[in-house]
Design an enzyme around this catalytic site. Structure first.
Site, mmCIF file in Angstrom:
data_model
loop_
_atom_site.group_PDB
_atom_site.id
_atom_site.type_symbol
_atom_site.label_atom_id
_atom_site.label_comp_id
_atom_site.label_asym_id
_atom_site.label_seq_id
_atom_site.Cartn_x
_atom_site.Cartn_y
_atom_site.Cartn_z
ATOM 1 N N THR A 64 0.836 -1.193 0.000
ATOM 2 C CA THR A 64 0.000 0.000 0.000
ATOM 3 C C THR A 64 0.875 1.249 0.000
ATOM 4 O OG1 THR A 64 -1.903 1.028 1.077
ATOM 5 C CG2 THR A 64 -0.349 -0.081 2.543
ATOM 6 N N LYS A 68 3.514 1.411 -3.920
ATOM 7 C CA LYS A 68 2.951 0.645 -5.039
ATOM 8 C C LYS A 68 3.799 0.750 -6.316
ATOM 9 C CE LYS A 68 -1.876 0.673 -3.506
ATOM 10 N NZ LYS A 68 -3.278 0.930 -3.887
ATOM 11 N N ASN A 89 -0.181 -3.583 -6.188
ATOM 12 C CA ASN A 89 -0.523 -3.776 -4.770
ATOM 13 C C ASN A 89 -0.401 -5.244 -4.379
ATOM 14 O OD1 ASN A 89 -2.723 -4.903 -6.051
ATOM 15 N ND2 ASN A 89 -4.246 -3.973 -4.717
ATOM 16 N N ALA A 130 -7.282 11.407 -10.684
ATOM 17 C CA ALA A 130 -6.316 10.859 -11.648
ATOM 18 C C ALA A 130 -5.034 10.457 -10.932
ATOM 19 C CB ALA A 130 -6.037 11.891 -12.740
ATOM 20 N N ALA A 133 -5.058 5.551 -7.431
ATOM 21 C CA ALA A 133 -6.254 4.700 -7.400
ATOM 22 C C ALA A 133 -6.967 4.739 -8.748
ATOM 23 C CB ALA A 133 -7.183 5.150 -6.276
ATOM 24 N N ASN A 153 -10.433 15.674 -13.125
ATOM 25 C CA ASN A 153 -9.486 15.809 -12.012
ATOM 26 C C ASN A 153 -9.184 17.280 -11.778
ATOM 27 O OD1 ASN A 153 -7.703 14.549 -10.068
ATOM 28 N ND2 ASN A 153 -6.004 15.311 -11.309
HETATM 29 P P1 NDP Z 1 -3.273 9.999 -4.810
HETATM 30 O O1 NDP Z 1 -2.597 10.870 -3.799
HETATM 31 O O2 NDP Z 1 -2.454 9.239 -5.772
HETATM 32 O O3 NDP Z 1 -4.295 10.907 -5.682
HETATM 33 C C1 NDP Z 1 -5.142 11.797 -5.054
HETATM 34 C C2 NDP Z 1 -6.188 12.278 -6.041
HETATM 35 O O4 NDP Z 1 -7.161 13.052 -5.324
HETATM 36 C C3 NDP Z 1 -5.654 13.183 -7.133
HETATM 37 O O5 NDP Z 1 -6.413 12.984 -8.300
HETATM 38 C C4 NDP Z 1 -5.891 14.581 -6.538
HETATM 39 O O6 NDP Z 1 -6.011 15.591 -7.520
HETATM 40 C C5 NDP Z 1 -7.235 14.357 -5.898
HETATM 41 N N1 NDP Z 1 -7.567 15.287 -4.814
HETATM 42 C C6 NDP Z 1 -7.004 15.370 -3.586
HETATM 43 N N2 NDP Z 1 -7.612 16.319 -2.851
HETATM 44 C C7 NDP Z 1 -8.590 16.848 -3.619
HETATM 45 C C8 NDP Z 1 -9.561 17.869 -3.423
HETATM 46 N N3 NDP Z 1 -9.649 18.532 -2.267
HETATM 47 N N4 NDP Z 1 -10.409 18.159 -4.437
HETATM 48 C C9 NDP Z 1 -10.340 17.486 -5.603
HETATM 49 N N5 NDP Z 1 -9.426 16.514 -5.855
HETATM 50 C C10 NDP Z 1 -8.575 16.193 -4.877
HETATM 51 O O7 NDP Z 1 -4.233 9.041 -3.955
HETATM 52 P P2 NDP Z 1 -4.797 7.623 -4.400
HETATM 53 O O8 NDP Z 1 -5.229 7.737 -5.807
HETATM 54 O O9 NDP Z 1 -3.841 6.563 -4.026
HETATM 55 O O10 NDP Z 1 -6.074 7.427 -3.425
HETATM 56 C C11 NDP Z 1 -7.278 8.144 -3.623
HETATM 57 C C12 NDP Z 1 -8.334 7.667 -2.637
HETATM 58 O O11 NDP Z 1 -8.710 6.327 -2.915
HETATM 59 C C13 NDP Z 1 -7.872 7.663 -1.183
HETATM 60 O O12 NDP Z 1 -8.923 8.159 -0.360
HETATM 61 C C14 NDP Z 1 -7.622 6.212 -0.873
HETATM 62 O O13 NDP Z 1 -7.813 5.892 0.492
HETATM 63 C C15 NDP Z 1 -8.697 5.551 -1.736
HETATM 64 N N6 NDP Z 1 -8.383 4.154 -2.095
HETATM 65 C C16 NDP Z 1 -9.264 3.187 -1.687
HETATM 66 C C17 NDP Z 1 -9.034 1.869 -2.005
HETATM 67 C C18 NDP Z 1 -10.006 0.828 -1.533
HETATM 68 O O14 NDP Z 1 -9.695 -0.369 -1.648
HETATM 69 N N7 NDP Z 1 -11.163 1.201 -1.031
HETATM 70 C C19 NDP Z 1 -7.858 1.450 -2.792
HETATM 71 C C20 NDP Z 1 -7.023 2.555 -3.215
HETATM 72 C C21 NDP Z 1 -7.280 3.847 -2.854
HETATM 73 P P3 NDP Z 1 -4.705 16.355 -8.112
HETATM 74 O O15 NDP Z 1 -4.173 15.479 -9.200
HETATM 75 O O16 NDP Z 1 -5.235 17.636 -8.597
HETATM 76 O O17 NDP Z 1 -3.754 16.514 -6.946
#
Ligand code: NDP
Length: 280
Positions: A64, A68, A89, A130, A133, A153
């Site tokens: 995790t 990853k 993962n 984007a 996840a 995004n």
């Molecule tokens: P990343 O840090 O790789 O990506 C975060 C994403 O969220 C980016 O697209 C970012 O946009 C966006 N973001 C963050 N804050 C905001 C905001 N305030 N408004 C709009 N967009 C926002 O994280 P992950 O992709 O790894 O994880 C994303 C979520 O998915 C997490 O909550 C994680 O816990 C959950 N998850 C759940 C899983 C499950 O099995 N249930 C498995 C994997 C993940 P920008 O590009 O503009 O920064």
């Protein structure tokens, strides 16, 4: 000597991980025995910690945040979906090397289609986010033949980058947040793959009207209470709302079946974890 029952989840931090509990419940439900631990890997030395685990006889690992990409880079062979995500993962020792996979997309798809009874075929899907996840799930989502997937995004360039490998073969489109609001498009399935709920924020403006009749709103985050995104989606008319607990369990089931040859039945385990979460 390799131990066929020795597994672990690697992360930093890792104390919060539910993976050992999920895999213990899987094993019990199948009358199997496994040893599945949490391993805190130092930032910058995932490879060293994985080697230590291997030396102790480990045969499989989940990985995790934030490792990853390291897991993908370190594996000598990779599934197509791990290659698409550029991240893994899941690791499994095969003969003389680590093989990696990304089970997040399969977990999400199975939760939506099997547990939530929502077919993705011919649906208009909105994928919010984007990051890692979203990268992990977009390929497996396309395999379910949706009519289109629109990716929105906060940082538009990342949405463009995410859809670019899919544009020739599939109906994939990136939109800015402003364009999403302006175009008033409606979606049958809206997946929040951003981490915005973690900070109590919505990933789109509150006045965006994005839900088609009968829409499902899915937040990958999960918790004791419905997330801000789930509450907003209900108020906006989404008929189904779900958090990511089912995805978490299903992506773990997808790991378990590859390691041990039997697919655990996830639904009762999701229900049990839901009850345990309520008591936390
Ligand atoms: P990343 O840090 O790789 O990506 C975060 C994403 O969220 C980016 O697209 C970012 O946009 C966006 N973001 C963050 N804050 C905001 C905001 N305030 N408004 C709009 N967009 C926002 O994280 P992950 O992709 O790894 O994880 C994303 C979520 O998915 C997490 O909550 C994680 O816990 C959950 N998850 C759940 C899983 C499950 O099995 N249930 C498995 C994997 C993940 P920008 O590009 O503009 O920064």
């Amino acid at each position: 000597m390799r131990r066929t029952d020795k597994y672990a989840v690697f992360g930093n931090p890792i104390a919060h991980s539910k993976s050992p509990r999920i895999h213990a419940l899987f094993a019990a439900s199948l009358n199997q025995h496994i040893d599945y631990q949490k391993r805190l890997a130092p930032i910058g030395n995932f490879a060293g910690e994985l080697q230590r685990f291997f030396d102790e006889g480990g045969v499989g690992a989940n990985v995790t945040v934030p490792f990853k990409r390291d897991a993908f880079a370190l594996a000598r062979s990779a599934s197509l979906r791990a290659q698409q995500a550029g991240a893994a993962n899941f690791l499994m020792w095969r003969d003389d090397h680590w093989f990696c996979d990304n089970t997040d997309g399969a977990g999400l798809v199975r939760d939506i289609e099997t547990n939530l009874h929502t077919s993705l075929k011919d649906k208009n899907v909105l994928l919010l986010g984007a990051g890692g996840a979203a990268r992990g799930v977009i390929g497996p989502l396309f395999l379910r033949s949706p009519r289109q997937i629109v990716v929105v995004n906060r940082t538009f360039e990342r949405a463009t980058e995410l859809v670019s490998p899919y544009k020739n073969e599939f109906a994939a489109r990136a939109l800015s947040v402003d364009a999403l609001v302006a175009e008033s498009m409606k979606f049958d399935v809206v997946i929040n793959a951003t981490s915005s709920s973690l900070t109590g924020l919505l990933p789109v403006p509150e006045n965006a009207h994005i839900f088609a009749p009968d829409a499902l709103a899915y937040d990958m985050m999960y918790g004791k209470q419905p997330t801000i995104f789930m509450n907003w989606a209900s108020a906006q008319g989404a008929v189904g709302v779900a958090d990511g607990l089912g995805m978490l369990v299903e992506q773990a089931a997808e790991s378990y079946v590859q390691w041990r040859g039997e697919l655990p039945h996830a639904a009762p385990i999701i229900a049990q974890l839901r009850a345990e979460l309520a008591r936390e």
